[in-house]
Structures are given as C-alpha cells and as structure tokens.
Design an enzyme around this catalytic site. Structure first.
Site, PDB file in Angstrom:
ATOM      1  N   ARG A  12      -8.056  -3.244   0.715  1.00  0.00           N
ATOM      2  CA  ARG A  12      -8.849  -4.419   0.328  1.00  0.00           C
ATOM      3  C   ARG A  12     -10.217  -4.334   0.999  1.00  0.00           C
ATOM      4  NH1 ARG A  12      -3.980  -8.198   2.000  1.00  0.00           N
ATOM      5  NH2 ARG A  12      -3.860  -6.448   3.392  1.00  0.00           N
ATOM      6  N   LYS A  65       6.523  -7.835  11.357  1.00  0.00           N
ATOM      7  CA  LYS A  65       6.027  -9.144  10.920  1.00  0.00           C
ATOM      8  C   LYS A  65       7.198 -10.121  10.862  1.00  0.00           C
ATOM      9  CE  LYS A  65       2.346  -7.363   7.997  1.00  0.00           C
ATOM     10  NZ  LYS A  65       1.862  -7.183   6.623  1.00  0.00           N
ATOM     11  N   SER A  68      -0.406 -11.813   1.487  1.00  0.00           N
ATOM     12  CA  SER A  68       0.831 -12.602   1.432  1.00  0.00           C
ATOM     13  C   SER A  68       0.758 -13.755   2.427  1.00  0.00           C
ATOM     14  CB  SER A  68       2.041 -11.727   1.771  1.00  0.00           C
ATOM     15  OG  SER A  68       2.158 -10.688   0.848  1.00  0.00           O
ATOM     16  N   HIS A  83      -0.846  -7.139  -5.066  1.00  0.00           N
ATOM     17  CA  HIS A  83       0.104  -6.013  -5.104  1.00  0.00           C
ATOM     18  C   HIS A  83       0.324  -5.563  -6.555  1.00  0.00           C
ATOM     19  CE1 HIS A  83       1.865  -8.006  -1.279  1.00  0.00           C
ATOM     20  NE2 HIS A  83       1.395  -6.857  -0.865  1.00  0.00           N
TER      21      HIS A  83
HETATM   22  P1  ADP Z   1       2.436  -4.118   5.036  1.00  0.00           P
HETATM   23  O1  ADP Z   1       3.153  -5.005   5.980  1.00  0.00           O
HETATM   24  O2  ADP Z   1       3.063  -2.781   4.824  1.00  0.00           O
HETATM   25  O3  ADP Z   1       0.949  -4.032   5.240  1.00  0.00           O
HETATM   26  P2  ADP Z   1       1.999  -5.710   2.686  1.00  0.00           P
HETATM   27  O4  ADP Z   1       3.038  -6.229   1.766  1.00  0.00           O
HETATM   28  O5  ADP Z   1       1.160  -6.716   3.384  1.00  0.00           O
HETATM   29  O6  ADP Z   1       2.766  -4.788   3.650  1.00  0.00           O
HETATM   30  O7  ADP Z   1       1.068  -4.703   1.903  1.00  0.00           O
HETATM   31  C1  ADP Z   1       1.520  -3.512   1.329  1.00  0.00           C
HETATM   32  C2  ADP Z   1       0.313  -2.728   0.884  1.00  0.00           C
HETATM   33  O8  ADP Z   1      -0.355  -3.458  -0.142  1.00  0.00           O
HETATM   34  C3  ADP Z   1      -0.733  -2.498   1.995  1.00  0.00           C
HETATM   35  O9  ADP Z   1      -1.310  -1.227   1.817  1.00  0.00           O
HETATM   36  C4  ADP Z   1      -1.745  -3.588   1.748  1.00  0.00           C
HETATM   37  O10 ADP Z   1      -3.036  -3.214   2.198  1.00  0.00           O
HETATM   38  C5  ADP Z   1      -1.692  -3.682   0.225  1.00  0.00           C
HETATM   39  N1  ADP Z   1      -2.118  -4.993  -0.254  1.00  0.00           N
HETATM   40  C6  ADP Z   1      -1.723  -6.213   0.179  1.00  0.00           C
HETATM   41  N2  ADP Z   1      -2.376  -7.194  -0.486  1.00  0.00           N
HETATM   42  C7  ADP Z   1      -3.206  -6.562  -1.354  1.00  0.00           C
HETATM   43  C8  ADP Z   1      -4.192  -7.017  -2.296  1.00  0.00           C
HETATM   44  N3  ADP Z   1      -4.495  -8.312  -2.459  1.00  0.00           N
HETATM   45  N4  ADP Z   1      -4.847  -6.093  -3.002  1.00  0.00           N
HETATM   46  C9  ADP Z   1      -4.590  -4.783  -2.813  1.00  0.00           C
HETATM   47  N5  ADP Z   1      -3.717  -4.279  -1.936  1.00  0.00           N
HETATM   48  C10 ADP Z   1      -3.021  -5.158  -1.213  1.00  0.00           C
END
Ligand code: ADP
Length: 161
Positions: free
Chosen positions: A91, A42, A129, A18
């Site tokens: 990703r 989630k 995460s 992130h």
């Molecule tokens: P959500 O539940 O909205 O998917 P996340 O916190 O999992 O929330 O992710 C928020 C955004 O960040 C999403 O667009 C996700 O694809 C992106 N994201 C999560 N992990 C990574 C990573 N390792 N690299 C790039 N983008 C990421």
C-alpha cells in the site's frame, strides 16, 4: 510450478483491498490460494475458521481461488502446495520497510520462493483490516471497503464481545 500463487496473511477480516489484489493475481496465475495464518502475533477478532469462512464468501465469484488456513512458516506452506510464489500487497510507503524485511527473511529461509508485490487501486491504498474494525466499532459506515458479509460479521462480533 509457477502456476499457483499463494497469498498469505492474517485477513482479520478480508477487505476489498485484499480482494483487489486477489483479482489482479488471478489474471496472472492459474490458481490463487489465500493462506490464512493460524499463528500470528496480532490479536485477532476472528478465529482462523471464521477468517477462512469470510474469505470464502468474499471470493465466491472468483473461480480460481481457494482458501485455506495454515500453520507454521509461510515459505514451508508455499512449498507444500507445489508453488514458488508468495504474493504480498503493497500500500503506502509505510508498508515498504516491513514487507521488504519479511521478503528478505523469507528468502533467507528459502531461496526458491519469490515474493511478488502487487499494489491495489488508489482508493484502497490506506485501507487495512484494523481500520475497518475500528470504524465499524465506532458506528461508521464503510460498506464501500468491505463485502457486506464481512461488514455484518464485524458488527455482530463487536456486539458479542
Ligand atoms: P499480515 O498480518 O500478513 O500483514 P494482512 O491480512 O494485514 O496480513 O495483509 C496481508 C497482505 O495484504 C499484506 O501484504 C498487506 O500489505 C496486504 N494488504 C492489506 N490490506 C491491503 C490493501 N488495502 N491493499 C493492498 N494490499 C493490502
């Protein structure tokens, strides 16, 4: 109006993947707001307040970042903040279908908000995460992939639950 970008998500917890995206967004936009969804389908390890706190600690050295929790639709939050840009991270291929669906759903809710996709450096392409939580739970060392405060917070939380 295009000077503020909103990066919405669950951030349970924020990871270096992130943060990689946030650093890229900061170079393009004057201000980035990390918008932490209070309502999510989630099952979260951290409360919205804890997720905000961890994101604040993790981004304290990036000057044009703000963190806030939000309720309701992300597009409505984007408009409330006077922005028209929503950032999402892409990703591996597995993200594509979900993110495309989400972007199209958001466009049908609000034509004025554009989704902008950014991709992290390759070492974070498979980082999530949920993977971070699972590895820490099993005693693995993944300090390379999360800020130290996040690593410690996940460890403490796992002990207390
Ligand atoms: P959500 O539940 O909205 O998917 P996340 O916190 O999992 O929330 O992710 C928020 C955004 O960040 C999403 O667009 C996700 O694809 C992106 N994201 C999560 N992990 C990574 C990573 N390792 N690299 C790039 N983008 C990421």
């Amino acid at each position: 109006m295009k000077n503020i970008a909103i990066y919405p998500g669950t951030f349970d917890p924020i990871t270096n993947g992130h943060i990689d995206i946030i650093e890229r967004v900061c170079k393009i936009f004057g201000k980035v707001i990390i918008a932490i969804a209070k309502e999510t389908n989630k099952e979260c390890l951290f409360s919205p307040e804890e997720r905000v706190h961890l994101a604040e600690i993790a981004t304290k050295n990036i000057c044009n970042v703000e963190v806030e929790a939000f309720d309701g639709l992300a597009v409505d939050y984007v408009k409330r903040k006077g922005s028209s840009v929503m950032i999402r991270g892409l990703r591996a291929v597995s993200d594509f279908e979900y993110e495309l669906q989400l972007a199209l759903a958001n466009r049908s809710l609000c034509e004025d908000v554009e989704t902008v996709f950014l991709t992290p450096q390759s070492k974070y392409l498979y980082l999530s995460s949920s993977m971070v939580k699972q590895i820490i739970k099993l005693g693995g060392n993944i300090k390379e992939y999360v800020p130290e405060a996040v690593f410690n917070a996940v460890k403490d939380k796992m002990k207390s639950t």
